[in-house]
Design a protein around this motif. Structure first.
Motif, PDB file in Angstrom:
ATOM      1  N   ALA A  59      -3.488  -6.476   9.544  1.00 25.02           N
ATOM      2  CA  ALA A  59      -2.072  -6.415   9.883  1.00 25.02           C
ATOM      3  C   ALA A  59      -1.784  -7.143  11.180  1.00 25.02           C
ATOM      4  O   ALA A  59      -0.650  -7.480  11.463  1.00 25.02           O
ATOM      5  N   ARG A  93       6.703  -7.197   6.052  1.00 24.36           N
ATOM      6  CA  ARG A  93       5.648  -8.206   6.101  1.00 24.36           C
ATOM      7  C   ARG A  93       5.101  -8.423   4.697  1.00 24.36           C
ATOM      8  O   ARG A  93       4.709  -7.471   4.017  1.00 24.36           O
ATOM      9  N   GLY A 142      -1.566 -10.860   5.676  1.00 25.28           N
ATOM     10  CA  GLY A 142      -0.223 -11.416   5.659  1.00 25.28           C
ATOM     11  C   GLY A 142      -0.150 -12.869   5.230  1.00 25.28           C
ATOM     12  O   GLY A 142      -1.039 -13.673   5.516  1.00 25.28           O
ATOM     13  N   GLN A 195       4.960  -3.087   5.330  1.00 30.75           N
ATOM     14  CA  GLN A 195       4.408  -4.130   4.479  1.00 30.75           C
ATOM     15  C   GLN A 195       4.814  -3.991   3.021  1.00 30.75           C
ATOM     16  O   GLN A 195       4.965  -2.892   2.505  1.00 30.75           O
ATOM     17  N   GLU A 200       2.970  -5.111  -0.220  1.00 27.09           N
ATOM     18  CA  GLU A 200       1.643  -5.569  -0.614  1.00 27.09           C
ATOM     19  C   GLU A 200       1.549  -5.829  -2.114  1.00 27.09           C
ATOM     20  O   GLU A 200       2.015  -5.027  -2.911  1.00 27.09           O
TER      21      GLU A 200
END
Length: 174
Positions: free
Chosen positions: A5, A18, A54, A100, A102
């Motif tokens: 991260a 993100r 990322g 995030q 993902e």
């Protein structure tokens, strides 16, 4: 939560979500590779997680998945498969909060030797190693693993194959 991260963080996206690409890497014995992470200043606050990180610049999530896998494991001999799962998560790490989105990609490899040569300075302080896990070992562990349902998700994947469409997992807020 995962040390990767730290590579670009929320700020790179104007404080928003993100974009992250993760890899569910399986070996010929259907073991999954997990990295062992911890808070940089507190090794006792630890967990296991899939390789990934990322999206940087204008790369695609697929490119980010392969780049992160190479940086974190040294493994490049993979063919990226479909997106298995999608998850939103929020967690504290290294003194800040990470939010995030993902995507988890399936990949297989014959190579099981790990060489994490591309870690950032913070990752070197917060990633303690890697391990190949069987589904049975994941099911029986009392250690923290992310996503939290990984043992169940892996069992379904091994029994039924990849889903026709990515499965949206529950949001995890730590």
């Amino acid at each position: 939560m995962p040390a990767e991260a730290t590579r670009t963080g929320r700020d790179a996206y104007g404080g928003g979500l993100r974009k992250v690409a993760r890899v569910v890497l399986l070996d010929p014995r259907d073991r999954i590779l997990l990295l062992h992470g911890h808070e940089p200043d507190d090794p006792a606050d630890d967990w296991w997680f899939t390789p990934g990180g990322g999206v940087e610049g204008d790369e695609t999530r697929e490119q980010a998945a392969l780049r992160e896998l190479a940086e974190e494991t040294g493994i490049t001999e993979v063919e990226l498969g479909p997106v298995l799962w999608r998850r939103r998560c929020s967690f504290p790490f290294a003194g800040r909060r990470w939010d995030q989105d993902e995507w988890y990609y399936l990949a297989r490899t014959a190579r099981t030797a790990i060489a994490a040569a591309g870690l950032t300075e913070l990752e070197r302080r917060s990633v303690a190693g890697a391990r190949w896990w069987t589904c049975q070992e994941l099911t029986g562990t009392h250690e923290t693993v992310y996503p939290t349902r990984l043992a169940e998700l892996l069992r379904t994947l091994l029994d039924e194959g990849p889903p026709a469409r990515p499965v949206t997992l529950d949001t995890e807020i730590v």
